[in-house]
Design an enzyme around this catalytic site. Structure first.
Site, PDB file in Angstrom:
ATOM      1  N   GLU A  61       5.242   0.125   6.534  1.00 31.02           N
ATOM      2  CA  GLU A  61       4.650   1.452   6.549  1.00 31.02           C
ATOM      3  C   GLU A  61       3.231   1.318   6.012  1.00 31.02           C
ATOM      4  OE1 GLU A  61       5.780   5.894   4.906  1.00 31.02           O
ATOM      5  OE2 GLU A  61       6.103   4.178   3.578  1.00 31.02           O
ATOM      6  N   ASP A 117       8.648  -0.182   2.702  1.00 30.58           N
ATOM      7  CA  ASP A 117       8.209   1.175   2.409  1.00 30.58           C
ATOM      8  C   ASP A 117       6.926   1.164   1.561  1.00 30.58           C
ATOM      9  OD1 ASP A 117       8.834   4.127   2.185  1.00 30.58           O
ATOM     10  OD2 ASP A 117       8.828   3.583   0.059  1.00 30.58           O
TER      11      ASP A 117
END
Length: 535
Positions: free
Chosen positions: A279, A208
């Site tokens: 990401e 993330d």
């Protein structure tokens, strides 16, 4: 390296993102959990899912719905137990499905023990997070932040600690302090955490907020994109250049260390390659940098967000689709594998951004492209954003670049037409179910050969063919709103995909635009509104 070491399994995989809170509740508390996922594993087999990615299930105060982690190696009781996780690994393995978990290492919760010790100045934790002195004090005695950096969510990215007499950096919520990933001890902590989950059977991680890992060590002010504009909101994160906080060169080094660690782990096991998805935000030219090079690979899959972040009806343009596909495919390193996604847990669903019936069209588009495809739960049944009243909102964090809650794209999975769409037995689930569940749900769509689900399932079968796995790709703009691709392989079937992105029928002479077509084409898959039937 073991004789059966598999480096190919992930290169054409279909990844299914499970937002764990909203997938399936097994114990009647209104919140999805691990046992709920286990109860629905046959659904993944039905649609040929290769890998499931599960959003955070770790202990957390839930300030950012689990992306604020207070303990990295256990399971939050909200979602189940370690025994449940072990059962999930066993049951997915029986079905040939691999498991990827979210890995959040840009920041922790401010309730993590490491941060509490960092606030107290206890070694070595005193240097685990990004701390800076005030640059001075106002006439009222208030500390002045180190620079003008903004939080993605809202306001200045610095929070004062009276206990430590310094500011800590938080590029998201103030309850999510940023780690100092320049610190080798912090990076080693995360390698230990990674090993814990690899040992428990996960096949990879999705990292993330990767682009935010490392910041400018001189803490220089950032600059507005349009410095001479008088009407822009200077408190809006998206109005600033982020040369000092996003995708710095050291960021790639951090991810490369993890890749090397995972490669070593996989080779020692001698079975198959573990995979890193990240990401990575920003334009294509920045995203492709995360691939690294053939000699220096970084993660296998920097996620391509072009279609998740579309605005102003861009996806209705054949030229836009063509240029984005070609740009992505030609910008990657030679041996890199492309990936495609339309939806995720932070953005509005396709059916609500555009037109519901177009979800199947965009499913056809991404599923017939080469490489990896990522599907967000409910995309296979064309789920729409759910209407959420202000008093029903659960998402505490509103991104400044969109100004909207993310709850609407996180409503419970619509399994059937029973109460709460079969998601939970509780009268009130954590978020309300979309009212359209009575006619828009998985069970009803299974009975309809022309439903979004039936079309999606046909696409997942096509993706397994030798042409879709190994074939060439050609891309064509046939009109402003008609786009086409072909997938071909010598000695195997050729597939022609023609998509009308407009609202009116168009007459297109395919022979004049696409070379070497046979006289007759057989329809294998058609969208609900195409006017054609299979065969």
């Amino acid at each position: 390296m073991g004789l059966n070491y598999d480096t190919q399994w992930w290169k054409h995989m279909q990844v299914y993102e499970i937002y764990i809170r909203s997938f399936k509740d097994s114990n009647g508390d209104g919140i999805g959990d691990l046992k709920g996922i286990i109860s629905k594993l046959d659904h993944f087999s039905d649609i040929h899912v290769d890998c499931i990615w599960i959003t955070p299930f770790y202990p957390s105060p839930q300030d950012d719905m689990g992306y604020d982690i207070s303990e990295y190696t256990t399971i939050d009781s909200l979602f189940g137990t370690m025994e449940d996780f072990s059962e999930l690994i066993r049951e997915t393995k029986k079905r040939g499905i691999k498991v990827i978990i979210d890995f959040v290492m840009n920041h922790s919760s401010d309730e993590h023990l490491w941060f509490k010790k960092s606030v107290e100045g206890i070694e070595p934790f005193d240097k685990y997070y990004v701390w800076q002195n005030a640059t001075g004090f106002t006439t009222e005695g208030l500390p002045i932040p180190p620079n003008n950096w903004l939080s993605v969510f809202d306001g200045i990215a610095w929070k004062w600690s009276d206990r430590r007499n310094q500011f800590y950096l938080h590029q998201f919520s103030e309850k999510q302090p940023d780690f100092d990933l320049r610190n080798e001890k912090v990076r080693n902590e995360f390698k230990d955490i990674l090993k814990t989950w690899l040992d428990r059977g996960v096949s990879g991680i999705r990292i993330d907020a990767c682009a935010f890992f490392v910041e400018d060590d001189q803490f220089r002010d950032e600059h507005l994109i349009y410095p001479n504009s008088k009407n822009q909101d200077k408190n809006n994160w998206s109005n600033w250049k982020h040369n000092y906080t996003i995708s710095l060169p050291e960021t790639f080094t951090v991810v490369q260390e993890l890749r090397e660690y995972m490669d070593t782990y996989s080779k020692e096991k001698g079975d198959y390659e573990r995979v890193i998805l990240i990401e990575a935000i920003g334009p294509i030219k920045k995203t492709v940098l995360f691939y690294g090079t053939d000699d220096n690979p970084i993660p296998q899959v920097p996620l391509f967000f072009e279609y998740v972040e579309t605005r102003n009806n861009e996806l209705y343009s054949a030229k836009f689709l063509h240029e984005s596909v070609i740009s992505w495919m030609t910008s990657m390193p030679k041996n890199a594998v492309p990936n495609w996604l339309m939806e995720n847990h932070d953005a509005r669903r396709i059916a609500s951004r555009y037109v519901k019936e177009f979800t199947s069209i965009f499913n056809i588009f991404t599923m017939m492209l080469p490489g990896i495809v990522c599907i967000y739960y409910g995309q296979e049944i064309c789920m729409m954003d759910g209407p959420i009243r202000a008093d029903q909102t659960q998402d505490h964090q509103i991104a400044t670049d969109t100004g909207i809650s993310r709850d609407s794209c996180r409503t419970p999975m619509q399994w059937d037409d029973t109460i709460n769409a079969g998601f939970t037995t509780k009268s009130k689930p954590w978020l309300p179910v979309n009212p359209n569940y009575s006619y828009s749900n998985l069970e009803s769509q299974k009975k309809d050969n022309n439903s979004c689900y039936s079309i999606f399932k046909e696409l997942t079968e096509l993706r397994k063919t030798v042409t879709c796995v190994h074939g060439d790709l050609q891309s064509y703009v046939l009109s402003p709103t008609v786009y086409a691709i072909t997938r071909s392989l010598k000695g195997a079937a050729t597939y022609v995909v023609v998509l009308n992105l407009g609202t009116e029928p168009e007459l297109i002479n395919l022979d004049a635009e696409i070379p070497n077509l046979p006289q007759f084409l057989n329809v294998l898959v058609a969208s609900e509104i195409a006017g054609y039937k299979k065969g």
